[in-house]
Scaffold this motif. Structure first.
Motif, PDB file in Angstrom:
ATOM      1  N   LYS A   1      34.211   5.305 -10.195  1.00 17.96           N
ATOM      2  CA  LYS A   1      34.164   6.412 -11.156  1.00 17.96           C
ATOM      3  C   LYS A   1      35.346   6.339 -12.106  1.00 17.96           C
ATOM      4  CE  LYS A   1      32.814  10.275 -13.029  1.00 17.96           C
ATOM      5  NZ  LYS A   1      31.605  10.315 -13.887  1.00 17.96           N
TER       6      LYS A   1
ATOM      7  N   ASP B   1      29.318  15.211  -5.253  1.00 12.05           N
ATOM      8  CA  ASP B   1      29.607  16.125  -6.351  1.00 12.05           C
ATOM      9  C   ASP B   1      31.101  16.147  -6.658  1.00 12.05           C
ATOM     10  OD1 ASP B   1      28.750  18.271  -8.229  1.00 12.05           O
ATOM     11  OD2 ASP B   1      30.028  19.509  -6.946  1.00 12.05           O
TER      12      ASP B   1
ATOM     13  N   VAL C   1      29.891  12.266  -9.382  1.00  9.65           N
ATOM     14  CA  VAL C   1      28.606  11.603  -9.587  1.00  9.65           C
ATOM     15  C   VAL C   1      27.746  12.472 -10.499  1.00  9.65           C
ATOM     16  CG1 VAL C   1      26.443  10.978  -8.416  1.00  9.65           C
ATOM     17  CG2 VAL C   1      28.650  10.281  -7.449  1.00  9.65           C
ATOM     18  N   ASP C   2      26.961  11.838 -11.373  1.00  8.71           N
ATOM     19  CA  ASP C   2      26.206  12.576 -12.383  1.00  8.71           C
ATOM     20  C   ASP C   2      24.729  12.754 -12.072  1.00  8.71           C
ATOM     21  OD1 ASP C   2      28.289  12.795 -14.712  1.00  8.71           O
ATOM     22  OD2 ASP C   2      28.397  10.718 -14.030  1.00  8.71           O
ATOM     23  N   SER C   3      24.142  11.824 -11.313  1.00  6.73           N
ATOM     24  CA  SER C   3      22.700  11.888 -11.099  1.00  6.73           C
ATOM     25  C   SER C   3      22.339  11.374  -9.711  1.00  6.73           C
ATOM     26  CB  SER C   3      21.980  11.057 -12.173  1.00  6.73           C
ATOM     27  OG  SER C   3      20.579  11.175 -12.048  1.00  6.73           O
ATOM     28  N   LEU C   4      21.304  11.979  -9.123  1.00 10.26           N
ATOM     29  CA  LEU C   4      20.851  11.660  -7.770  1.00 10.26           C
ATOM     30  C   LEU C   4      19.444  11.084  -7.846  1.00 10.26           C
ATOM     31  CD1 LEU C   4      21.975  15.064  -6.244  1.00 10.26           C
ATOM     32  CD2 LEU C   4      23.206  12.878  -6.012  1.00 10.26           C
TER      33      LEU C   4
ATOM     34  N   GLU D   1      28.338   7.651 -17.180  1.00  9.82           N
ATOM     35  CA  GLU D   1      27.777   8.382 -16.052  1.00  9.82           C
ATOM     36  C   GLU D   1      27.500   7.451 -14.868  1.00  9.82           C
ATOM     37  OE1 GLU D   1      24.243  10.271 -17.493  1.00  9.82           O
ATOM     38  OE2 GLU D   1      25.349  11.858 -18.553  1.00  9.82           O
TER      39      GLU D   1
ATOM     40  N   MET E   1      25.471  17.534 -10.931  1.00  9.08           N
ATOM     41  CA  MET E   1      24.599  16.390 -10.639  1.00  9.08           C
ATOM     42  C   MET E   1      23.159  16.770 -10.916  1.00  9.08           C
ATOM     43  SD  MET E   1      26.148  14.740  -7.123  1.00  9.08           S
ATOM     44  CE  MET E   1      25.946  16.248  -6.157  1.00  9.08           C
ATOM     45  N   ASN E   2      22.466  15.902 -11.617  1.00  9.23           N
ATOM     46  CA  ASN E   2      21.066  16.126 -11.905  1.00  9.23           C
ATOM     47  C   ASN E   2      20.173  15.484 -10.843  1.00  9.23           C
ATOM     48  OD1 ASN E   2      21.488  17.560 -14.302  1.00  9.23           O
ATOM     49  ND2 ASN E   2      21.623  15.674 -15.501  1.00  9.23           N
TER      50      ASN E   2
ATOM     51  N   GLU F   1      25.133   7.108 -11.323  1.00 10.60           N
ATOM     52  CA  GLU F   1      23.936   7.565 -10.618  1.00 10.60           C
ATOM     53  C   GLU F   1      23.918   6.912  -9.242  1.00 10.60           C
ATOM     54  OE1 GLU F   1      19.303   6.363 -11.065  1.00 10.60           O
ATOM     55  OE2 GLU F   1      20.228   7.185 -12.887  1.00 10.60           O
TER      56      GLU F   1
END
Length: 330
Positions: free
Chosen positions: A165, A265, A269-272, A172, A1-2, A174
């Motif tokens: 998901k 995670d 999920v890819d982004s926070l 992706e 996760m970014n 977010e």
């Protein structure tokens, strides 16, 4: 996760990148837009002064972010645009992609998404939470539009994310992780805060009345009503970043999902998303540092219980955590 951090000025790039930001997002309101539509017609979901004032400043922010190999996304997420506004928006998108170096566009209006696919097909689209991608049907719609990322609304809960998901497939996802709530469901809000956030004002006066105008409330009914009003006011207080307060240790207060990072995670999920383009630089800095500290544990494969324990320790607000009212994911 970014870790996705908000930008309000080019000078914030280095500070946030050095502190753990891995993606940036920002807005811009060109002078041409303001001259044609006035500052009262927002080009994105924050007032014109929360974004970059010029393409020159935006381009410099992109260059600084590129030095850290961090992509910068641009918000064009007003709830809707008129057809007459599309040409100016398409020109802006072309310029930002071809000349400025914006990596993706955060969009909420399906009409603009369709126009982009037709006229700027190589411009990556991130579906804004304002587009209401909150069930598998909406995910399938945006999937057909070949978007690259979907931002789930604040109201989506942990038990709903796995199905979303699965429906998203390679797209992706977010999610919101820190700062700023919404009393209702922002996805269905067709207004702005230009006149003040009237929807979240809870300090109103009222006169209790029975549904039957010929009757009066009993003492017990009046007590119940007052208790419910007090509960609602407490909820609004939390949603409004605990009345825009800062904790005694200097950390920002408000809606938070740090306890759920390990779960998010594991769900893929890819982004926070850290909210607050218009916030003070220190608020952004402290927010990024908090998320990074917990994410280091997640990336180190710490157990969910350990991640939650660390998140609560960093928050250092046990009374707020226990209330459940400051949690994105309850």
């Amino acid at each position: 996760m970014n870790i996705l951090a908000p930008l309000g000025a080019k000078e914030e790039v280095e500070m946030l990148a050095e502190s753990g930001a891995e993606e940036f997002y920002c807005g811009i309101t060109p002078m041409e837009w303001m001259e044609k539509y006035s500052p009262g017609v927002w080009i994105n979901r924050r007032n014109p002064y929360a974004g970059f004032p010029s393409f020159k400043d935006l381009e410099e922010a992109v260059r600084r972010a590129e030095a850290y190999d961090i992509p910068l996304f641009l918000t064009l997420n007003a709830p809707y645009y008129t057809e007459a506004q599309y040409p100016m928006l398409i020109d802006l998108i072309k310029r930002c992609q071809e000349e400025v170096g914006i990596k993706a566009f955060i969009v909420s209006d399906p009409g603009l998404m369709a126009a982009m696919k037709s006229q700027v097909p190589k411009a990556p689209i991130h579906v804004s939470s304002l587009a209401a991608p909150m069930n598998t049907g909406s995910i399938e719609l945006y999937k057909q539009m070949q978007v690259e990322r979907i931002v789930l609304p604040r109201s989506v809960q942990l038990n709903e994310i796995p199905a979303l998901k699965e429906a998203a497939g390679d797209i992706e996802l977010e999610v919101f992780i820190l700062n700023d709530g919404c009393v209702y469901e922002e996805s269905f809000c067709m207004t702005t805060h230009s006149a003040g956030a009237f929807c979240s004002q809870a300090q109103w006066n009222y006169v209790p009345q029975h549904a039957d105008g010929n009757k009066s409330l009993t003492a017990a009914e009046l007590d119940t009503l007052n208790e419910q009003v007090d509960d609602y006011r407490e909820f609004v207080w939390f949603v409004n970043d605990c009345n825009c307060q800062i904790a005694h240790d200097g950390l920002p207060l408000g809606p938070c999902g740090l306890c759920s990072l390990a779960k998010l995670d594991s769900m893929g999920v890819d982004s926070l998303k850290i909210v607050g383009r218009e916030g003070a630089p220190y608020r952004k800095l402290a927010s990024v540092q908090m998320v990074k500290a917990v994410m280091e544990q997640v990336r180190g494969k710490a157990a969910e219980e350990e991640v939650e324990k660390l998140a609560r320790k960093i928050r250092n607000q046990p009374q707020y955590c226990e209330s459940g009212l400051m949690c994105y994911y309850r």
